[in-house]
Design a protein around this motif. Structure first.
Motif: not given
Ligand code: GLN
Length: 387
Positions: A54-74
């Motif tokens: 999660v930390n890595q995700a924040m630091r690499s800039g994943h901090n704006q809205y996700a797609p409405m249905a959710g992050v596709l990779a998840l």
């Protein structure tokens, strides 16, 4: 007429509802410094690799809205996991939606399919959000009791409760609060019962990885006929020890998912982004969920064995991280009074069973959560011996 500056009189949408018992008991536990075995959450941390992800995700800039249905990779990770475990393929793009926890998923599903006057079958005892969810949708909750001693589904009574107005039934396995699990035969009975109807199903399966004694979890996803009419709901909070992250998901056929998302988009819109990326990353690693049943079974056994030294009588627990006990050998108090006194005088918080019923009945039962460090369980047991 209201004098200036006064709030106008309100007509409550939920007149009979107070604050949820889980918040009430956690506050009481805190106030009295009690060991909190009430609200269901672990008192231990999650895997550091999940925090790193999660930390890595924040630091690499994943901090704006996700797609409405959710992050596709998840969604892809979830799809793969469900296919591996239960043999049904849900299309990641059209059939899986990430939610802000399972509670939101269930409310959103109810709002998506229940119209005013529709009947919804609830099996009591049940989680305390279901009936208010139905009320908010303008539906009518039809409460059918589970079998009194075993908390198994009573299909004759469910059959009697079905009517042309029945739109939905909510099924919860493993079951909160009783700790029972539905068998394959139960799923077959439900399949047969619903076949001639247009009744939809919400499967609340948030404790799917906590089924004990080598019994398989009977996910609705394993039952094609049922899955075709069901929202299957689960939760990362329960599985990865992060209940505070409030991330869950719902898997449902495309037509049902489309209706679900119409409500979801104007309710939460999207769920927080870095947690979703972190979870997606974590899901690609070792399958930690496979070790969860053994982990919690050990705690269940430890706690149940410790209870033998008390005057409380543990009920069977086949799944979930809840252990119900019968306190009728200790007290004749009603379960609310008993839980309050247990918190105040003995220093252990629990949840009164009557909180899970539309018409509270007194059975001398309370629910403990054993998702705790061994030291926490030991301390609670020492105190419970004083009863
Ligand atoms: N599911 C948890 C329980 O039953 C609590 C969830 C909540 O507090 N809303 O204890």
């Amino acid at each position: 007429m209201n004098p200036a500056g006064h709030t106008p009189a309100l007509t409550s949408r939920l007149p009979a509802v107070g604050t949820t018992i889980f918040s009430v008991m956690s506050a009481l536990a805190q106030q009295h410094g009690a060991v909190n075995l009430g609200q269901g959450f672990p008192d231990f941390g999650c895997d550091a690799r999940l925090l790193d992800a999660v930390n890595q995700a924040m630091r690499s800039g994943h901090n704006q809205y996700a797609p409405m249905a959710g992050v596709l990779a998840l969604r892809e990770g979830i799809s793969e996991k469900i296919a591996t475990l239960y043999g049904r393929h849900y299309h990641p793009d059209r059939e899986i939606t990430i939610t802000a926890g399972a509670t939101q998923a269930i409310l959103t599903a109810v709002m998506a399919v229940v119209r005013p006057g529709d009947e919804v079958i609830l099996l009591d005892p049940c989680f305390d959000s279901y009936a208010p969810n139905v009320a908010l949708a303008g539906g009518i909750a039809v409460h059918v009791p589970l079998a009194p001693d075993t908390f198994a589904p009573d299909f004759d009574r469910i059959a009697q409760a079905l009517s042309p107005r029945t739109r939905l039934i909510i099924v919860n396995t493993p079951h909160n609060p009783s700790g029972t699990v539905w068998s394959g035969a139960d799923m077959q009975r439900l399949t047969d019962l619903l076949r001639p109807t247009d009744v939809l199903v919400i499967g609340d399966e948030v404790y799917e990885h906590m089924v004990y004694d080598s019994v398989p979890h009977q996910s609705i996803a394993r039952w094609p006929e049922l899955a075709a009419r069901s929202f299957v709901v689960s939760s990362f909070g329960k599985t990865y020890h992060v209940t505070g992250w409030k991330v869950g998901y719902v898997a449902a056929p495309a037509a049902m998912t489309a209706e679900f998302r119409k409500v979801h988009q104007f309710n939460v819109f999207a769920v927080n982004t870095p947690m979703q990326h972190g979870l997606a990353d974590y899901l690609r690693g070792p399958q930690h969920h496979l070790a969860l049943a053994a982990f919690y079974q050990r705690k269940r056994d430890r706690f149940a064995q410790g209870l033998q030294g008390t005057r409380l009588r543990p009920l069977p627990c086949a799944g979930t991280y809840f252990q119900c006990v019968d306190y009728s050998g200790v007290s004749r108090e009603d379960d609310n009074t008993f839980c309050e006194r247990l918190t105040r005088e003995i220093g252990v918080a629990a949840i009164p069973m009557s909180a899970f019923y539309a018409q509270p009945i007194q059975q001398g039962l309370i629910r403990f959560c054993f998702a705790k460090e061994d030291a926490t369980l030991t301390l609670a047991l020492e105190r419970l011996c004083l009863l």
